[in-house]
Design a protein around this motif. Structure first.
Motif, mmCIF file in Angstrom:
data_model
loop_
_atom_site.group_PDB
_atom_site.id
_atom_site.type_symbol
_atom_site.label_atom_id
_atom_site.label_comp_id
_atom_site.label_asym_id
_atom_site.label_seq_id
_atom_site.Cartn_x
_atom_site.Cartn_y
_atom_site.Cartn_z
ATOM 1 N N GLN A 18 -0.428 0.829 -0.437
ATOM 2 C CA GLN A 18 -0.510 1.867 0.580
ATOM 3 C C GLN A 18 -1.875 2.545 0.586
ATOM 4 O O GLN A 18 -2.397 2.930 1.635
ATOM 5 N N GLU A 19 -2.492 2.675 -0.584
ATOM 6 C CA GLU A 19 -3.777 3.363 -0.692
ATOM 7 C C GLU A 19 -4.848 2.684 0.154
ATOM 8 O O GLU A 19 -5.653 3.354 0.813
ATOM 9 N N LEU A 20 -4.867 1.352 0.165
ATOM 10 C CA LEU A 20 -5.860 0.629 0.957
ATOM 11 C C LEU A 20 -5.647 0.850 2.450
ATOM 12 O O LEU A 20 -6.609 1.001 3.205
ATOM 13 N N VAL A 21 -4.406 0.874 2.881
ATOM 14 C CA VAL A 21 -4.103 1.118 4.293
ATOM 15 C C VAL A 21 -4.532 2.528 4.671
ATOM 16 O O VAL A 21 -5.171 2.741 5.710
ATOM 17 N N ASN A 22 -4.209 3.495 3.814
ATOM 18 C CA ASN A 22 -4.598 4.884 4.088
ATOM 19 C C ASN A 22 -6.112 5.014 4.187
ATOM 20 O O ASN A 22 -6.632 5.695 5.079
ATOM 21 N N ARG A 23 -6.822 4.374 3.259
ATOM 22 C CA ARG A 23 -8.285 4.465 3.247
ATOM 23 C C ARG A 23 -8.881 3.880 4.522
ATOM 24 O O ARG A 23 -9.804 4.448 5.104
ATOM 25 N N PHE A 42 3.757 -8.103 4.641
ATOM 26 C CA PHE A 42 4.904 -8.906 4.225
ATOM 27 C C PHE A 42 6.164 -8.061 4.308
ATOM 28 O O PHE A 42 6.124 -6.843 4.081
ATOM 29 N N LYS A 43 7.287 -8.708 4.611
ATOM 30 C CA LYS A 43 8.569 -8.014 4.528
ATOM 31 C C LYS A 43 8.757 -7.498 3.100
ATOM 32 O O LYS A 43 8.529 -8.212 2.133
ATOM 33 N N GLY A 44 9.155 -6.250 2.989
ATOM 34 C CA GLY A 44 9.360 -5.663 1.671
ATOM 35 C C GLY A 44 8.165 -4.925 1.118
ATOM 36 O O GLY A 44 8.265 -4.282 0.074
ATOM 37 N N ASP A 45 7.001 -5.003 1.800
ATOM 38 C CA ASP A 45 5.836 -4.254 1.332
ATOM 39 C C ASP A 45 6.013 -2.752 1.520
ATOM 40 O O ASP A 45 5.407 -1.950 0.809
ATOM 41 N N ASN A 46 6.834 -2.371 2.502
ATOM 42 C CA ASN A 46 7.115 -0.961 2.784
ATOM 43 C C ASN A 46 5.847 -0.143 3.031
ATOM 44 O O ASN A 46 5.695 0.966 2.515
ATOM 45 N N ILE A 47 4.942 -0.722 3.809
ATOM 46 C CA ILE A 47 3.702 -0.040 4.167
ATOM 47 C C ILE A 47 3.968 0.935 5.309
ATOM 48 O O ILE A 47 4.634 0.602 6.284
ATOM 49 N N SER A 48 3.426 2.133 5.182
ATOM 50 C CA SER A 48 3.530 3.142 6.228
ATOM 51 C C SER A 48 2.171 3.298 6.901
ATOM 52 O O SER A 48 1.154 3.464 6.227
ATOM 53 N N ALA A 49 2.157 3.216 8.234
ATOM 54 C CA ALA A 49 0.922 3.395 8.998
ATOM 55 C C ALA A 49 1.282 4.194 10.249
ATOM 56 O O ALA A 49 1.476 3.627 11.323
ATOM 57 N N PRO A 50 1.385 5.516 10.117
ATOM 58 C CA PRO A 50 1.832 6.343 11.246
ATOM 59 C C PRO A 50 1.007 6.113 12.503
ATOM 60 O O PRO A 50 -0.221 6.135 12.471
ATOM 61 N N GLY A 51 1.719 5.860 13.607
ATOM 62 C CA GLY A 51 1.057 5.621 14.880
ATOM 63 C C GLY A 51 0.697 4.184 15.135
ATOM 64 O O GLY A 51 0.405 3.800 16.266
ATOM 65 N N ALA A 52 0.698 3.354 14.087
ATOM 66 C CA ALA A 52 0.340 1.942 14.239
ATOM 67 C C ALA A 52 1.576 1.108 14.534
ATOM 68 O O ALA A 52 2.704 1.511 14.257
ATOM 69 N N THR A 53 1.343 -0.071 15.095
ATOM 70 C CA THR A 53 2.401 -1.065 15.258
ATOM 71 C C THR A 53 2.371 -1.966 14.030
ATOM 72 O O THR A 53 1.362 -2.636 13.777
#
Length: 201
Positions: A18-23, A42-53
């Protein structure tokens, strides 16, 4: 063609934290420039990216960045006129974001990387004359090319290949040194355990 956003940015975050996505989101401020973000995980990564698809794909033994990129590109071309694909460890300069706006049918761009240690060391960036991984094409051109070649498993040469095929199809796609795309240097791939560079053959 565009329904609600003229420009899309596609990145892959498969197997990453998640840290890399946030950065990436903080450093690039895409929404402030009217650019919609598409993230593939990947399914199961549970990445959050508010506003993104966010598009989830099945985990594979050998990471296929072409397939992962295309999953985002397909969704982006459904609603945007211009699609830029970049890497999760890149920072697009404001001048680069402006240039992206001039992408049109049969006229795109790709960018060499300027290496930096982190977001704070941009003024010490050095040009990497060999590496690129950021490509901007019109949605129509991405569609006509069928995106990346998904037969190329692992990392490397996928962006060169898509630019080469775009040129063969009649697109002008110059390789740009300026405006700058900054790449945060790292010795190891973030998800090295998922790749097999030998399969580039």
């Amino acid at each position: 063609m565009s329904n609600h956003s003229a420009i899309a940015c596609v990145v892959t975050a498969c197997g990453l934290n998640q840290e890399l996505v946030n950065r990436f989101m903080v450093a690039n401020r895409l929404y402030e420039n009217g650019i919609e973000l598409f993230v593939t995980t990947f399914k199961g990564d549970n990445i959050s990216a508010p506003g993104a698809t966010v598009t989830e794909i099945d985990r594979t033994d050998i990471f296929n960045i072409g397939y992962a990129s295309n999953a985002g590109i397909r969704k982006a071309t459904d609603c945007c006129d211009i699609v830029i694909k970049t890497d999760i460890d890149c920072i697009l300069s404001p001048e680069c974001l402006e240039q992206i706006e001039s992408t049109e049918f049969r006229k795109g761009f790709c960018w060499r990387y300027w290496e930096v240690e982190n977001e704070e060391s941009i003024d010490k960036a050095t040009l990497n004359p060999r590496t690129m991984g950021t490509v901007s094409l019109s949605a129509s051109d991405w569609y006509n090319l069928s995106g990346y070649d998904e037969r190329m498993e692992g990392y490397g040469f996928d962006d060169f290949d898509v630019c080469r095929r775009a040129r063969l199809s009649g697109c002008m796609v110059p390789i740009q040194m300026d405006p700058k795309v900054y790449h945060i240097s790292h010795d190891e791939k973030h998800n090295r355990s998922t790749i097999n560079p030998l399969n580039r053959r």
